[in-house]
Design an enzyme around this catalytic site. Structure first.
Site, PDB file in Angstrom:
ATOM      1  N   VAL A  46       0.842  -1.202   0.000  1.00 36.88           N
ATOM      2  CA  VAL A  46       0.000   0.000   0.000  1.00 36.88           C
ATOM      3  C   VAL A  46       0.879   1.254   0.000  1.00 36.88           C
ATOM      4  CG1 VAL A  46      -1.745   1.330   1.279  1.00 36.88           C
ATOM      5  CG2 VAL A  46      -1.923  -1.167   1.143  1.00 36.88           C
ATOM      6  N   CYS A  47       1.996   1.207   0.700  1.00 33.63           N
ATOM      7  CA  CYS A  47       2.861   2.381   0.868  1.00 33.63           C
ATOM      8  C   CYS A  47       3.270   3.032  -0.451  1.00 33.63           C
ATOM      9  CB  CYS A  47       4.076   2.031   1.706  1.00 33.63           C
ATOM     10  SG  CYS A  47       3.663   1.462   3.381  1.00 33.63           S
ATOM     11  N   PRO A  48       3.750   2.262  -1.452  1.00 34.28           N
ATOM     12  CA  PRO A  48       4.159   2.960  -2.679  1.00 34.28           C
ATOM     13  C   PRO A  48       3.002   3.633  -3.402  1.00 34.28           C
ATOM     14  CG  PRO A  48       4.333   0.588  -2.965  1.00 34.28           C
ATOM     15  CD  PRO A  48       4.046   0.837  -1.512  1.00 34.28           C
ATOM     16  N   LEU A  51       2.596   6.962  -1.490  1.00 28.61           N
ATOM     17  CA  LEU A  51       3.713   7.878  -1.719  1.00 28.61           C
ATOM     18  C   LEU A  51       3.678   8.437  -3.137  1.00 28.61           C
ATOM     19  CD1 LEU A  51       6.480   5.902   0.186  1.00 28.61           C
ATOM     20  CD2 LEU A  51       5.258   7.932   0.967  1.00 28.61           C
TER      21      LEU A  51
END
Length: 187
Positions: A46-48, A51
């Protein structure tokens, strides 16, 4: 305890930004709006997406005088390796802050106990170093940078126009309210 309306604590970290390692402290945000965008870890799922979404809105945030700091408990070296290997992360031009000692994550009370990872938390700090907005979501729920931009516009408007408040779904240029005894029970 809520951190809303409290000053940020002193910090000293190293960030990766556009091919360079840069030391940062709370002095670097003095007099500016800042977003501390915590995420659990580099090389995840999920993080990329979050970001990259934040990067897609970064020019607008900069135009509003807002600096962005993506923060995880990884090292600044890990941030560079991720940027070198991921097209989504490689295009990021805001700061990716290493916090392997958890100093910054703990300063924002955003460390998952017993796990060593930051929660998915967003903290908006005003030019006086005061935390004005907080959003925390569970690990499996990504955030929306366009909504963050909307909230920052509302916070900036509220700061610049004492006596006025921004109602639900307020958009820049929209109607605001002037709280008064006459409005109580009429909305």
């Amino acid at each position: 305890m809520s951190l809303i309306s409290t000053p940020i604590k002193p910090f000293a970290n190293t960030a990766y930004k556009e091919g360079k390692f840069i030391d940062i402290t709370e002095a670097d945000i003095a007099g500016k709006w800042a977003v501390f965008f915590f995420y659990p870890a580099d090389f995840t799922f999920v993080c990329p997406t979050e970001l990259e979404d934040l990067q897609d809105n970064y020019a607008e945030l900069q135009g509003m005088g807002v600096e962005v700091f993506g923060v995880s408990t990884d090292t600044h070296f890990s941030h560079k390796a991720w940027a070198d290997s991921s097209p989504a992360i490689g295009k990021i031009t805001y700061y990716l802050v290493g916090d392997q000692n958890h100093t910054l994550t703990n300063a924002f009370d955003n460390l998952r106990p017993g796990v060593g990872l930051a929660d998915r938390g967003t903290f908006v700090v005003d030019p006086d170093g005061i935390i004005q907005l907080i959003e925390i979501t569970p690990e499996g729920v990504g955030r929306n940078a366009a909504e963050l931009v909307r909230k920052i516009k509302a916070a900036k408007y509220w700061r610049e126009h004492p006596g006025q408040v921004c109602p639900a779904k307020w958009e820049e240029g929209g109607e605001t309210l002037a709280p008064s005894i006459d409005l109580v029970g009429k909305i």
